[in-house]
Design an enzyme around this catalytic site. Structure first.
Site, PDB file in Angstrom:
ATOM      1  N   GLU A   1       0.837  -1.208   0.000  1.00 56.99           N
ATOM      2  CA  GLU A   1       0.000   0.000   0.000  1.00 56.99           C
ATOM      3  C   GLU A   1       0.872   1.259   0.000  1.00 56.99           C
ATOM      4  OE1 GLU A   1      -1.495   1.687   3.759  1.00 56.99           O
ATOM      5  OE2 GLU A   1      -1.366  -0.360   4.527  1.00 56.99           O
TER       6      GLU A   1
ATOM      7  N   LYS B   1      -5.989  10.568   0.277  1.00 55.12           N
ATOM      8  CA  LYS B   1      -6.076   9.231   0.855  1.00 55.12           C
ATOM      9  C   LYS B   1      -7.311   8.563   0.271  1.00 55.12           C
ATOM     10  CE  LYS B   1      -6.191   6.803   5.311  1.00 55.12           C
ATOM     11  NZ  LYS B   1      -6.190   6.971   6.793  1.00 55.12           N
TER      12      LYS B   1
ATOM     13  N   VAL C   1      -5.624   0.067   2.774  1.00 54.73           N
ATOM     14  CA  VAL C   1      -5.661  -1.396   2.709  1.00 54.73           C
ATOM     15  C   VAL C   1      -6.769  -1.852   1.772  1.00 54.73           C
ATOM     16  CG1 VAL C   1      -6.183  -3.490   4.021  1.00 54.73           C
ATOM     17  CG2 VAL C   1      -4.624  -1.786   4.970  1.00 54.73           C
TER      18      VAL C   1
ATOM     19  N   SER D   1     -14.088   0.057   9.577  1.00 60.55           N
ATOM     20  CA  SER D   1     -13.252   0.303   8.409  1.00 60.55           C
ATOM     21  C   SER D   1     -13.834  -0.339   7.163  1.00 60.55           C
ATOM     22  CB  SER D   1     -11.850  -0.250   8.666  1.00 60.55           C
ATOM     23  OG  SER D   1     -11.088  -0.245   7.486  1.00 60.55           O
TER      24      SER D   1
ATOM     25  N   ASP E   1     -12.078  -1.722   5.147  1.00 59.30           N
ATOM     26  CA  ASP E   1     -11.274  -2.920   4.912  1.00 59.30           C
ATOM     27  C   ASP E   1     -12.131  -4.179   5.034  1.00 59.30           C
ATOM     28  OD1 ASP E   1      -9.245  -1.081   4.880  1.00 59.30           O
ATOM     29  OD2 ASP E   1      -8.227  -1.839   6.677  1.00 59.30           O
TER      30      ASP E   1
ATOM     31  N   LYS F   1      -4.817  -2.814  15.428  1.00 60.31           N
ATOM     32  CA  LYS F   1      -4.332  -2.059  16.580  1.00 60.31           C
ATOM     33  C   LYS F   1      -5.291  -2.214  17.756  1.00 60.31           C
ATOM     34  CE  LYS F   1      -1.684   1.484  14.121  1.00 60.31           C
ATOM     35  NZ  LYS F   1      -1.928   1.143  12.720  1.00 60.31           N
TER      36      LYS F   1
END
Length: 309
Positions: A24, A86, A106, A145, A147, A164
């Site tokens: 990424e 982003k 991601v 997210s 993701d 995290k």
């Protein structure tokens, strides 16, 4: 959606059935200061090469989704004087239509890499379900997210260090299960916590080497399962954040977030900033160690998968 531009090196590797590892660009553009971001970009690509695979860093350049950046493109993405957006999956269409330049998260890296035929992707940590930051709601949050749903429909293997600890780890694993995303522990049955090797959440599946991951990928191909395979690779103990420091910073930061009345998406950047500040930058060094380790494992997996033909 314009055609995805794939570098000649990556095209040749894919055509020959050789190992390729996607990387990424958000960490480079938004996660590291200059000039360290440029140095780390070159270091990471070289690390993948040293372990027998071709690196394919992903970004969008002037509206063109690109898989495999040359040196000039890497310099552009890591230039602090350049306004780099982003971009998650939802942003790809407007960015391409309007000719914008951006770094991929991601989710968007996985999606573009898979579209180009790349089967393995190394990153730091996944996004997940955010903490609610509200005691009255039990800390539950609808903020999660991109993701997670992206990986539910993207056939790619993602090597990461879990999520995290500032996120809701248990809820994230529940969502991955609901979405049908396979999670494998790399030589562990304890889901990693990015800064720490483990979170105490037990995984159903454990693999010991790249060959086993490649076998899982091949089985997924044959079965036609639509989602990603996540390989949760814990950070080495020597590189991890001190656990007592981690727990103290997290508890203090969560308390401060509650007192400030923060909820949903406002909580995560607040906690990340607290970790960076209160650990005197040590959390960033853990981040880099995590990405190096994941890139090494990803190269081994990509090589093992390529050998299966």
């Amino acid at each position: 959606m314009p055609e995805i531009e794939v570098s000649a090196e990556v095209q040749d590797a894919l055509a020959a059935g050789r190992a390729v590892v996607a990387l990424e660009s958000t960490l480079l553009a938004h996660g590291l200061p200059a000039p360290r971001n440029r140095e780390f970009a070159a270091e990471l690509e070289q690390l993948v090469r040293d372990h027998g695979a071709v690196p394919a860093t992903v970004a969008v350049l002037d509206g063109v989704p690109t898989v495999g950046l040359d040196e000039a493109a890497r310099e552009r993405i890591t230039d602090p004087a350049t306004d780099i957006l982003k971009l998650s999956v939802r942003d790809l269409a407007p960015a391409t239509a309007l000719g914008q330049t951006g770094a991929t998260t991601v989710a968007s890296t996985a999606w573009l890499a898979a579209r180009a035929g790349v089967r393995v992707f190394a990153t730091g940590g996944l996004g997940g379900v955010h903490r609610g930051g509200d005691e009255d709601s039990g800390g539950f949050s609808y903020d999660e997210s991109a993701d997670l749903p992206t990986l539910a429909t993207t056939p790619i293997t993602v090597v990461c260090a879990g999520v995290k600890s500032i996120l809701d780890v248990g809820a994230t694993l529940e969502r991955l299960e609901t979405l049908g995303v396979t999670v494998l522990g790399w030589q562990t049955s304890d889901f990693p916590g990015f800064y720490l090797p483990g979170t105490g959440y037990r995984l159903d599946w454990r693999v010991e080497d790249a060959g086993q991951v490649a076998a899982v990928m091949a089985a997924a191909d044959e079965l036609g399962t639509p989602g990603a395979v996540i390989v949760a690779h814990p950070v080495a103990e020597a590189d991890a954040l001190d656990r007592d420091l981690h727990d103290r910073v997290l508890a203090d930061a969560l308390g401060a977030a509650r007192r400030a009345g923060l909820r949903g998406k406002a909580v995560t950047p607040f906690l990340l900033a607290a970790f960076h500040r209160e650990t005197a930058g040590a959390s960033l060094e853990v981040n880099l160690a995590v990405v190096r380790g994941n890139a090494t494992v990803a190269a081994a997996i990509a090589t093992a998968y390529s050998r299966r033909g």
